[in-house]
Design an enzyme around this catalytic site. Structure first.
Site, PDB file in Angstrom:
ATOM      1  N   ASP A  53     -13.218 -12.140  -3.009  1.00 53.36           N
ATOM      2  CA  ASP A  53     -14.095 -13.298  -3.102  1.00 53.36           C
ATOM      3  C   ASP A  53     -15.218 -13.240  -2.076  1.00 53.36           C
ATOM      4  O   ASP A  53     -15.121 -12.532  -1.061  1.00 53.36           O
ATOM      5  CB  ASP A  53     -13.301 -14.584  -2.866  1.00 53.36           C
ATOM      6  CG  ASP A  53     -12.201 -14.799  -3.889  1.00 53.36           C
ATOM      7  OD1 ASP A  53     -12.322 -14.246  -4.995  1.00 53.36           O
ATOM      8  OD2 ASP A  53     -11.242 -15.527  -3.571  1.00 53.36           O
ATOM      9  N   TYR A 111      -2.129  -8.327   0.537  1.00 53.14           N
ATOM     10  CA  TYR A 111      -3.121  -9.244   1.094  1.00 53.14           C
ATOM     11  C   TYR A 111      -2.509  -9.967   2.289  1.00 53.14           C
ATOM     12  O   TYR A 111      -1.289 -10.188   2.333  1.00 53.14           O
ATOM     13  CB  TYR A 111      -3.527 -10.303   0.067  1.00 53.14           C
ATOM     14  CG  TYR A 111      -4.460  -9.826  -1.016  1.00 53.14           C
ATOM     15  CD1 TYR A 111      -5.831  -9.905  -0.854  1.00 53.14           C
ATOM     16  CD2 TYR A 111      -3.959  -9.323  -2.217  1.00 53.14           C
ATOM     17  CE1 TYR A 111      -6.688  -9.482  -1.862  1.00 53.14           C
ATOM     18  CE2 TYR A 111      -4.806  -8.896  -3.228  1.00 53.14           C
ATOM     19  CZ  TYR A 111      -6.175  -8.981  -3.040  1.00 53.14           C
ATOM     20  OH  TYR A 111      -7.031  -8.555  -4.033  1.00 53.14           O
TER      21      TYR A 111
END
EC number: 5.4.99.12
Length: 251
Positions: A53, A111
């Site tokens: 993102d 992540y």
């Protein structure tokens, strides 16, 4: 034709995310492709393991590109280090089989999300963690994480409106570690939907704060409704740490 695998580290703070956006030079992919195209004298398109993102970071993003250039890997890396912005670094280059595809052959990803859990913010952590000043119960958050681990339909933990593709994903592990005021959350899974980690994180934090019960995780899986889950936490605390591949894909 050579196929080159890149391992990339970047600070995403001033970029619009990984994926190239038209003629914009404000994406990670766009920046790297522009430099590679100048370096090789031909138009280069790179394949990333996945998108990150706007504002999110990476310690181990993986991408590959194909080229007829005879430049050796050390020369390529030196060129990339010299001409890329300082907040994008190609840490490693490796020549791989022509069939290797950074996205399709990714077996799992890791992540991490970082939360500064204190009333007083950190000047140094401002761009790399999310400030959450309230009390967080780690036991409650661990209970929530245990419910998220496994194979589930994660559509309720995604910003996807509709999807013709499967939204079932497998989370292998979620861990929480505290280092002073900093909480490190790590997620390892076979794949993640759009905003899935950030929405899981928001839900975990609300459970840790006591505004949501751990059993709500089951209800979100049952309903599949995004609004039943917690907030979408800001992107600056999110890092793509590592992408895993089967050894057979590298030979």
């Amino acid at each position: 034709m050579r196929n080159i695998k890149m391992t990339i580290e970047y600070d995403g703070g001033r970029y619009l995310g990984w994926q190239r956006l038209g003629d914009s030079d404000k994406t990670i992919q766009g920046k790297i492709e522009n430099i590679l195209s100048v370096m090789t004298g031909t138009k280069i398109e790179i394949i990333g393991s996945g998108r990150t993102d706007a504002g999110a970071h990476a310690k181990g993003q993986v991408a590959n590109f194909k080229t007829t250039s005879n430049m050796d890997l050390a020369e390529m890396q030196d060129y990339l280090i010299r001409y890329l912005p300082r907040d994008i670094v190609v840490k490693e280059l490796e020549e791989v089989p022509e069939r290797f595809h950074a996205r399709y052959h990714a077996a799992a990803k890791k992540y991490s999300y970082h939360v500064w859990n204190a009333a007083v913010p950190s000047a140094f952590g401002y761009h790399y963690s999310y400030l959450y000043p309230g009390h967080l119960d780690v036991d409650r958050m661990n209970e929530a994480c245990s419910k998220l681990v496994g194979t589930h339909d994660f559509i309720g933990f995604s910003s996807l409106k509709k999807s013709k593709k499967s939204t079932v994903r497998t989370i292998n592990e979620i861990t929480i570690q505290r280092e002073g005021n900093l909480l490190h959350f790590a997620f390892v899974g076979e794949g993640f939907l759009y905003n899935m980690v950030r929405i899981m994180m928001g839900t975990i934090l609300e459970i840790g704060a006591g505004t949501m019960e751990p059993d709500y995780i089951d209800a979100i899986f049952e309903s599949g409704i995004r609004s039943d889950a917690g907030m979408t936490v800001p992107s600056q605390g999110l890092f793509l740490d590592e992408v895993y591949y089967k050894s057979s894909e590298m030979r």
